[in-house]
Design an enzyme around this catalytic site. Structure first.
Site, short mmCIF file in Angstrom:
data_model
loop_
_atom_site.label_atom_id
_atom_site.label_comp_id
_atom_site.label_asym_id
_atom_site.label_seq_id
_atom_site.Cartn_x
_atom_site.Cartn_y
_atom_site.Cartn_z
N LYS A 142 0.83 -1.20 0.00
CA LYS A 142 0.00 0.00 0.00
C LYS A 142 0.87 1.25 0.00
O LYS A 142 2.03 1.20 0.41
CB LYS A 142 -0.88 0.03 1.25
CG LYS A 142 -1.96 -1.03 1.32
CD LYS A 142 -2.73 -0.89 2.63
CE LYS A 142 -3.83 -1.93 2.74
NZ LYS A 142 -4.93 -1.67 1.80
N ARG A 170 -10.55 -11.40 1.87
CA ARG A 170 -11.36 -12.49 1.33
C ARG A 170 -10.64 -13.84 1.43
O ARG A 170 -11.28 -14.89 1.47
CB ARG A 170 -11.76 -12.18 -0.11
CG ARG A 170 -10.61 -12.09 -1.08
CD ARG A 170 -10.93 -11.29 -2.33
NE ARG A 170 -10.98 -9.86 -2.05
CZ ARG A 170 -11.30 -8.94 -2.96
NH1 ARG A 170 -11.59 -9.31 -4.21
NH2 ARG A 170 -11.33 -7.67 -2.65
#
Length: 495
Positions: free
Chosen positions: A278, A352
């Site tokens: 990120k 996920r």
């Protein structure tokens, strides 16, 4: 803070501060009118001078009015008649609390029961009021050298008509449990990531079980996850020195043969993005990536306090997503507990990957419903902002129940579709499924990914990326959402 409910006339009550509502146009409700009459029109005289317009949240403090046992009277504006909604009512309550915090009195009485709030009865009004007040008392100063000054205010009394007192009592009880659950969720979310890691969360679960004997806790370590075949979950954690944990919470408040509801929480205690790193700006807020798991903790606390007659299971998939020489790479293929293979195209789509194995694990409980809660996608913030959580599911009745619960709790969600066309975006030439579906409809394709692992039960997914915390500024921190929504859903199931 102690919350009480009493059925007494406001003009006869001995208290440090009596709180009364005044509408625009000098409108007095029954309580304010009774006090005005007892004081020989003192309130009306103040209003005629124009000292308080009655707009929502305006306050005016009056000292030593005649013929009252209350030391002070706090007038609060309630706006225009028949236009007071949930948000305005919360604004009014927050204004009252802000003023009370600055007073020397140790107690206050709120005569607000005669206020008409659109679509709300006595129970719902009391719950909104107490939840707002209790949540407004939250302070996180654990790591501050100079702590906040202790609050002088110790007791708040809600005045209610005898006919409404039972409903107000119940609303207050529920609100206090929800607020306590929200406080736990906020505490866990606000902790720094060097403190709040997967092992720490396992310890917190065991601590909750010591406080509530009706809670059973099991913490599965890395070895057990490997034995279960949770290759996707383990892939997220393999770049970190912090070992992953699957924390299992079980509460049996109903008959043993009653199928449980299952809450699955994403617990990424710090998310760097892994190899798909990120940007550095704002990365500190990735400590909040465990707020899904934190909200399961908070909901359990509320349910345990209320001792609801339901069976409830919590699955907290906890890991840290870090880059290292041993971290998962873009292009790696892993085998999930379900046997499906996943091509990991982006290691920053890791939530996920831990949730899918937890969803498969949920099958063994033969649940009535499974709800996963996750700070899953930035796309949800683009779609819905920071006011509303995203909601998807494979059962319309379950989705409607959650939407209804969110409306009642003033913790709203909005349904997004799970059409088959979106599933095609997850096709992989090398594995059964890719972990991302391209730049379009990112929240929906994340839900589609999870749906592949939730086919054996009624399932819903809450994306709380926009609602779990406030970003930047002086109010930065975890919000405690969606504990109100989830608790209301479970309250409805307990009826």
């Amino acid at each position: 803070m102690e919350f009480l409910v009493k059925s007494v006339r406001p003009e006869t009550l001995k208290t440090a501060t009596l709180v009364l509502a005044v509408g625009e146009g000098r409108k007095l409700g029954a309580s304010a009118k009774a006090v005005d009459d007892a004081t020989g029109g003192a309130i009306s005289a103040v209003l005629k001078r124009g000292d308080l317009a009655g707009k929502v949240g305006q306050t005016l403090l009056l000292q030593s009015l005649p013929n009252l046992k209350a030391e002070r009277v706090l007038l609060v504006g309630a706006g225009k008649e028949r236009e007071l909604g949930d948000r305005q009512y919360r604004k009014l309550a927050s204004a009252v609390l802000s003023t009370l915090k600055g007073l020397a009195g140790a107690d206050a009485a709120l005569a607000l029961g005669d206020l008409a709030v659109k679509g709300r009865g006595a129970h719902a009004k009391a719950r909104l009021l107490v939840e707002t007040l209790a949540d407004g008392l939250y302070v996180f100063d654990r790591y501050k050298s100079q702590k906040a000054e202790p609050l002088k205010l110790k007791k708040l009394t809600l005045l209610a008509d005898k006919a409404d007192s039972a409903a107000v009592e119940q609303g207050s009880k529920e609100a206090q449990a929800i607020a306590n659950g929200m406080a736990l969720t906020r505490d866990l979310g606000n902790l720094p990531p060097n403190v709040c890691h997967p092992t720490f969360l396992g310890e917190q679960a065991k601590g909750l079980a010591k406080e509530f004997k009706s809670l059973k806790v099991e913490v599965l370590d890395e070895k057990k996850l490997r034995e279960l075949g949770m290759g996707s979950f383990l892939a997220v954690a393999q770049g970190s020195d912090q070992p992953p944990r699957l924390i299992i919470l079980q509460y049996n408040g109903a008959k043993k043969d009653q199928a449980p509801h299952v809450l699955v929480g994403k617990g990424i205690t710090f998310d760097t993005g892994g190899i798909s790193l990120k940007p550095g700006l704002g990365m500190d807020e990735m400590k909040f990536d465990m707020c899904g798991a934190a909200s399961v903790f908070g909901t359990f606390r509320a349910v345990l306090e209320l001792q609801l007659p339901i069976n409830l299971v919590g699955l907290l998939a906890c890991a840290e997503n870090m880059p290292s020489g041993g971290a998962t790479r873009p292009g790696d293929i892993v085998t999930t507990m379900s046997g499906q293979t996943v091509e990991i195209l982006n290691t920053d789509a890791e939530g996920r990957l831990v949730l899918c194995d937890a969803l498969t694990y949920a099958e063994r409980f033969k649940p009535q419903s499974v709800i996963d809660i996750a700070t899953l996608t930035g796309a949800c913030i683009v779609a819905l902002g920071s006011n509303t959580s995203g909601l998807m599911g494979n059962n319309e009745a379950l989705v409607r129940q959650l939407l209804k619960a969110g409306e009642f709790a003033d913790d709203r969600a909005w349904q997004l579709p799970l059409f088959d066309e979106y599933q095609e975006q997850l096709d992989s030439p090398f594995a059964d499924i890719a972990n991302i579906g391209g730049p379009k409809a990112g929240t929906i394709t994340a839900g589609c990914f999870l749906s592949r692992f939730a086919k054996k039960y009624h399932w819903a997914h809450l994306d709380i990326a926009g609602t779990a915390w406030i970003s930047g500024g002086k109010d930065k921190g975890a919000t405690g959402r969606p504990v109100p929504l989830l608790t209301q859903y479970l309250l409805e199931r307990a009826k």
